[in-house]
Motif scaffolding. Structure first.
Motif, mmCIF file in Angstrom:
data_model
loop_
_atom_site.group_PDB
_atom_site.id
_atom_site.type_symbol
_atom_site.label_atom_id
_atom_site.label_comp_id
_atom_site.label_asym_id
_atom_site.label_seq_id
_atom_site.Cartn_x
_atom_site.Cartn_y
_atom_site.Cartn_z
ATOM 1 N N VAL A 126 -0.698 5.699 4.986
ATOM 2 C CA VAL A 126 -0.023 5.295 3.699
ATOM 3 C C VAL A 126 0.689 5.097 5.332
ATOM 4 N N ILE A 133 0.776 -0.864 -0.205
ATOM 5 C CA ILE A 133 0.030 -0.257 -0.106
ATOM 6 C C ILE A 133 0.765 1.618 0.501
ATOM 7 N N GLN A 134 1.208 1.446 -1.537
ATOM 8 C CA GLN A 134 2.465 2.870 -1.145
ATOM 9 C C GLN A 134 2.386 3.909 -2.498
ATOM 10 N N ILE A 135 2.108 5.128 -1.901
ATOM 11 C CA ILE A 135 2.247 5.190 -3.408
ATOM 12 C C ILE A 135 3.434 5.719 -4.190
ATOM 13 N N CYS A 136 2.816 5.899 -5.745
ATOM 14 C CA CYS A 136 3.524 5.785 -6.388
ATOM 15 C C CYS A 136 4.969 7.656 -5.899
ATOM 16 N N PRO A 137 5.228 7.664 -6.167
ATOM 17 C CA PRO A 137 6.249 8.660 -5.517
ATOM 18 C C PRO A 137 6.233 10.015 -6.180
ATOM 19 N N GLU A 175 -5.481 12.771 3.555
ATOM 20 C CA GLU A 175 -5.718 11.231 4.383
ATOM 21 C C GLU A 175 -5.427 10.160 3.878
ATOM 22 N N TYR A 176 -4.729 10.334 2.412
ATOM 23 C CA TYR A 176 -4.459 9.612 2.325
ATOM 24 C C TYR A 176 -2.366 8.700 1.837
ATOM 25 N N MET A 205 -0.831 13.838 -3.870
ATOM 26 C CA MET A 205 -2.577 12.935 -2.874
ATOM 27 C C MET A 205 -2.943 13.868 -1.543
#
Lengths: 298, 215
Positions: free
Chosen positions: A24, A6-10, A19-20, A16
């Motif tokens: 993370v 569960i990681q956001i693309c850097p 809250e997201y 983002m």
């Protein structure tokens, strides 16, 4: 799935919504000891809800989501009702089934997940209101238990159909007068915990959500037992304060009053010997695993 | 049916915007795209998209969950390509992080929501926007609402079969194809008759680039 997944693309981490980023960075995915005490210290898996102010169901939701032992590998199955207003705000995979079908959907889902991920633990948790569990979906609820489908069924029992205006439900207590049931309930509250026990559930608990530590223990036990032993059933009293004429601040007291000795939500637990043994073994293994770590720190 | 006459032009069209598919617009085949509902070769669609992005005053890219999250290698590559595209245009990036109805309201500065995408479009005065990495059904919903209530030109960079309801749609969009779009932007920016971003006139006057690229 684990927290690493569960990681956001850097490239997008800076744009983002907050809250997201919090989800993370501060959520409790992957933490085996997660529990309700993380509330306030970490990002909860429920972002917001559109339930009424002071609704005990919102408390129940928060405690349950904080207590799931394996949220990153859990799928929750819901049904129509107040709970379905909350599920879009929940950071756990969830399926909204047709009204009453939740245990049938969960049966298929659990089997499919077992085939698809044979070497990984996947928990399935049904969370539905009393209308879906006991009235419209009683057939599916019971059949899943008869078949010994290994998942947990949680019923949010508010003793009526809340979000359609207060119609009588099977779990409504005898004599209760609701807005859409003006002559009062004519027969007794369906004793689903007893029916669950007779239908093959290995762990059945009837309680309110007034005590978060107790809710946490019960939810964890129910999910862990459903993995290996058999179906489990939890009936939680989440009174609809609007439909019983209470104010926002009175939900907690209503639950406390209804769990007194002799009242309908006095804590009742049924557990099979096999389930008891399984939990004891699990506890022993956990303690054994903790000893070397404790010695190392000395 | 008005299949030959209907064009998926930028709105505002109507409160009850007709679905483009219902009006006879069909999806492009592999190797093709569509511009306002007309099927064209993919390269032509890429070129036109690049031109719209260069000419726009407030070009904005709306990446969806499929590219915002690091699900797999492909998503990571796509995210990098989108960032390259955004830097080349240059365009603002406002994510469509999820699809849930958010109450009481969204913050249009930081996000776009498929249930009322017009709020973000209006607030940021977007005249050209790009959808990428948004699940099909939510993209269709958003594109229709945008066409219904705003004058924003929508470009769908779809990883599947494309979107009829976008003003311009490409299909089977891979990281490489996004980089090709970025190349087109670079290439067209070096041509003097394509106006740079921020210089598009809003008075409806004919632009030189319209003549150059007109069929």
């Amino acid at each position: 799935m684990s927290k690493e997944k569960i990681q956001i693309c850097p490239e997008f981490s800076d744009i983002m919504p907050p809250e997201y980023r919090d989800l993370v960075e501060q959520s409790t995915y992957g933490n085996e000891d997660r529990g309700w005490k993380d509330i306030g210290n970490s990002k909860e898996l429920i972002e917001a809800h559109s339930l009424c102010a002071g609704c005990p169901e919102s408390m129940a939701f928060r405690y349950i989501l904080a207590s799931l032992p394996n949220p990153e590998d859990t799928v929750m199955v819901g049904s129509t009702g107040c709970t379905s207003l909350v599920f879009p705000m929940v950071a756990v995979h969830n399926i909204h089934s047709l009204f009453g079908n939740q245990n049938a959907v969960a049966s298929g889902l659990k089997r499919a997940l077992t085939v698809r991920f044979p070497d990984r633990i996947k928990d399935v948790v049904v969370l539905a209101g009393d209308g879906a569990t006991v009235d419209i979906g009683l057939d599916m609820t019971l059949q899943a238990w008869f078949r010994q489908e290994k998942f947990t069924t949680i019923c949010f029992d508010n003793e009526l159909y809340a979000n359609t205006g207060g119609q009588e439900s099977g779990l409504m207590r005898k004599g209760f007068v609701a807005k859409m049931a003006p002559t009062g309930k004519k027969f007794d509250k369906v004793r689903l915990p007893e029916i669950a026990r007779e239908s093959g559930c290995c762990y059945v608990v009837n309680l309110t959500v007034s005590k978060p530590s107790l809710v946490e223990k019960v939810i964890k036990n129910a999910v862990l037992l459903a993995r290996e032993v058999g179906p489990t059933y939890i009936q939680l009293y989440t009174p609809c304060i609007l439909e019983i004429g209470k104010n926002s601040m009175e939900g907690l007291q209503e639950m406390r009053d209804s769990e007194k000795p002799g009242e309908r939500f006095n804590y009742k637990e049924y557990i099979t010997d096999e389930a008891k043994q399984y939990l004891a073994d699990l506890d022993a293994r956990k303690k054994a695993a903790a000893i070397p770590a404790a010695q190392l720190t000395e | 049916m008005q299949s030959e006459k209907y064009r998926v032009v930028a709105g505002p069209e109507a409160y009850f915007t007709p679905g483009a598919a219902r009006m006879g617009i069909v999806l492009p085949e592999p190797g093709e795209g569509h511009i306002e509902g007309q099927i064209v070769p993919e390269e032509e669609a890429l070129e036109y998209a690049a031109r719209k992005l260069i000419e726009a005053k407030n070009p904005t890219i709306h990446p969806g969950p499929l590219v915002l999250w690091n699900w797999n290698e492909k998503a990571a590559k796509k995210a990098k390509a989108i960032k390259v595209l955004a830097d080349v245009i240059p365009a603002r990036i406002i994510p469509m992080a999820d699809y849930r109805p958010k109450y009481p309201k969204i913050n249009p500065e930081v996000e776009i929501n498929p249930n009322h995408p017009n709020l973000t479009i209006w607030h940021n005065k977007e005249d050209v926007c790009v959808f990428v990495g948004v699940h099909c059904h939510m993209a269709n919903l958003s594109l229709k609402i945008i066409r219904g209530g705003t004058s924003c030109f929508t470009i769908a960079l779809c990883a599947q079969a494309g979107h009829e309801d976008a003003n311009l749609s490409l299909r089977d969009v891979s990281p490489e194809k996004i980089l090709r779009l970025a190349e087109w932007v670079n290439k067209l920016k070096s041509i003097p008759y394509v106006r740079p971003a921020g210089r598009t006139s809003n008075d409806g006057a004919e632009r030189k680039s319209d003549k150059v690229f007109a069929k």
